[in-house]
Design a protein around this motif. Structure first.
Motif, PDB file in Angstrom:
ATOM      1  N   ASP A  86      -4.854  -8.405  -9.096  1.00  0.00           N
ATOM      2  CA  ASP A  86      -3.816  -7.636  -7.449  1.00  0.00           C
ATOM      3  C   ASP A  86      -4.326  -8.374  -6.297  1.00  0.00           C
ATOM      4  O   ASP A  86      -5.242  -9.114  -6.210  1.00  0.00           O
ATOM      5  CB  ASP A  86      -4.750  -6.569  -7.370  1.00  0.00           C
ATOM      6  N   GLY A  87      -3.407  -8.902  -5.286  1.00  0.00           N
ATOM      7  CA  GLY A  87      -3.488  -9.300  -4.125  1.00  0.00           C
ATOM      8  C   GLY A  87      -2.623  -8.689  -3.186  1.00  0.00           C
ATOM      9  O   GLY A  87      -1.544  -7.669  -3.517  1.00  0.00           O
ATOM     10  N   VAL A  88      -2.546  -9.665  -1.889  1.00  0.00           N
ATOM     11  CA  VAL A  88      -1.889  -9.235  -0.726  1.00  0.00           C
ATOM     12  C   VAL A  88      -0.930 -10.475  -0.265  1.00  0.00           C
ATOM     13  O   VAL A  88      -2.109 -11.840  -0.330  1.00  0.00           O
ATOM     14  CB  VAL A  88      -3.300  -9.281   0.514  1.00  0.00           C
ATOM     15  N   VAL A  90      -0.129 -13.603   1.509  1.00  0.00           N
ATOM     16  CA  VAL A  90      -0.270 -14.774   2.791  1.00  0.00           C
ATOM     17  C   VAL A  90       0.731 -15.180   3.245  1.00  0.00           C
ATOM     18  O   VAL A  90       0.873 -15.592   4.074  1.00  0.00           O
ATOM     19  CB  VAL A  90      -1.833 -14.820   2.709  1.00  0.00           C
ATOM     20  N   LEU A 103      -1.349 -15.440  -2.040  1.00  0.00           N
ATOM     21  CA  LEU A 103      -1.679 -14.922  -2.696  1.00  0.00           C
ATOM     22  C   LEU A 103      -3.533 -14.445  -2.444  1.00  0.00           C
ATOM     23  O   LEU A 103      -3.825 -15.616  -2.596  1.00  0.00           O
ATOM     24  CB  LEU A 103      -2.089 -13.282  -3.513  1.00  0.00           C
ATOM     25  N   GLU A 104      -3.395 -13.936  -1.379  1.00  0.00           N
ATOM     26  CA  GLU A 104      -5.522 -13.752  -1.121  1.00  0.00           C
ATOM     27  C   GLU A 104      -5.400 -11.692  -2.421  1.00  0.00           C
ATOM     28  O   GLU A 104      -4.677 -11.588  -2.463  1.00  0.00           O
ATOM     29  CB  GLU A 104      -5.568 -13.109   0.258  1.00  0.00           C
ATOM     30  N   HIS A 105      -6.478 -12.815  -3.063  1.00  0.00           N
ATOM     31  CA  HIS A 105      -7.131 -11.561  -3.916  1.00  0.00           C
ATOM     32  C   HIS A 105      -8.910 -11.615  -3.575  1.00  0.00           C
ATOM     33  O   HIS A 105      -9.708 -11.885  -2.425  1.00  0.00           O
ATOM     34  CB  HIS A 105      -7.313 -12.292  -5.114  1.00  0.00           C
ATOM     35  N   ARG A 110      -8.041 -17.103  -3.404  1.00  0.00           N
ATOM     36  CA  ARG A 110      -6.618 -17.389  -3.231  1.00  0.00           C
ATOM     37  C   ARG A 110      -5.896 -18.371  -4.469  1.00  0.00           C
ATOM     38  O   ARG A 110      -5.871 -19.016  -5.125  1.00  0.00           O
ATOM     39  CB  ARG A 110      -6.434 -18.248  -1.911  1.00  0.00           C
ATOM     40  N   THR A 122       5.205 -11.927   3.021  1.00  0.00           N
ATOM     41  CA  THR A 122       3.976 -11.871   3.552  1.00  0.00           C
ATOM     42  C   THR A 122       3.714 -10.230   3.954  1.00  0.00           C
ATOM     43  O   THR A 122       4.562  -9.459   4.987  1.00  0.00           O
ATOM     44  CB  THR A 122       3.844 -12.921   4.806  1.00  0.00           C
ATOM     45  N   GLY A 123       2.265  -9.964   3.748  1.00  0.00           N
ATOM     46  CA  GLY A 123       1.628  -8.985   3.772  1.00  0.00           C
ATOM     47  C   GLY A 123       1.583  -7.883   3.247  1.00  0.00           C
ATOM     48  O   GLY A 123       1.307  -6.146   2.926  1.00  0.00           O
ATOM     49  N   GLN A 124       2.727  -8.384   2.148  1.00  0.00           N
ATOM     50  CA  GLN A 124       3.050  -6.933   1.061  1.00  0.00           C
ATOM     51  C   GLN A 124       2.006  -7.074   0.079  1.00  0.00           C
ATOM     52  O   GLN A 124       1.311  -8.218  -0.361  1.00  0.00           O
ATOM     53  CB  GLN A 124       4.456  -7.118  -0.060  1.00  0.00           C
ATOM     54  N   ARG A 125       1.553  -5.834  -0.289  1.00  0.00           N
ATOM     55  CA  ARG A 125       0.683  -5.459  -1.548  1.00  0.00           C
ATOM     56  C   ARG A 125       0.673  -5.669  -2.774  1.00  0.00           C
ATOM     57  O   ARG A 125       2.399  -5.342  -3.111  1.00  0.00           O
ATOM     58  CB  ARG A 125      -0.519  -4.534  -1.643  1.00  0.00           C
TER      59      ARG A 125
END
Length: 172
Positions: A86-88, A90, A103-105, A110, A122-125
């Motif tokens: 899971d992450g966002v 970047v 992705l940042e977790h 990352r 970008t910005g999406q979960r």
């Protein structure tokens, strides 16, 4: 049967130390601990089925030194690339000469995936196992995914962060 015991013991020792060796054992980064660092999630494979590594992680001696800051995994052109945790998102787009997703977790982790045509923004979960892009040719002679991981500012071997634990031998 007695002759088999030393062989099994040797295999158990190799299995216990293999993740640290694969991570470039440099004294205590998250990959050395198999992802057990506080808050660093265990990862899952970014390709399905789990691929064969074609080039290993080679840690640099220093921040700007030569090395291979990830692993190359055999794949097929157009194959879905999956979020390893899971992450966002970047970054999703073109950087220099190829497309990639980063992705940042949690826990300062990352992950990066290239060359990948993004299916995310970008910005999406994103959730573990969610398709984030499609594998593109161009990184290896045959299609492959370059999969990288960093914990804080240290590059680590993503294979050392895969969930599932180490193989251990059971007592007789």
């Amino acid at each position: 049967m007695r002759a088999l015991i030393p062989v099994l013991l040797c295999c158990a020792l190799i299995g216990a130390f293999a993740p640290a060796v694969a991570a470039g054992h440099r004294g205590g980064d998250a990959a050395d601990r198999g992802g057990a660092a506080a808050g660093v999630p265990a990862l899952s494979w970014p390709l399905d089925p789990p691929p064969a590594p074609v080039r290993p992680f080679e840690p640099p001696e220093h921040a700007y030194g030569p090395g291979h800051r990830g692993v190359d995994l055999a794949g097929a052109s157009g194959q879905p690339v999956l979020a390893a945790a899971d992450g966002v998102v970047v970054f999703a787009g073109r950087l220099a000469d190829r497309e990639l997703v980063s992705l940042e977790h949690t826990g300062g982790l990352r992950t990066s995936y290239e060359p990948v045509h993004p299916l995310v923004e970008t910005g999406q979960r994103v959730s573990r196992g969610q398709p984030i892009g499609r594998l593109q040719p161009g990184h290896c002679p045959e299609p492959c995914l370059h999969w990288g991981a960093r914990v804080d500012d240290a590059y680590v071997d993503p294979l050392g962060l895969l969930g599932g634990g180490r193989v251990r031998l059971l007592p007789w």
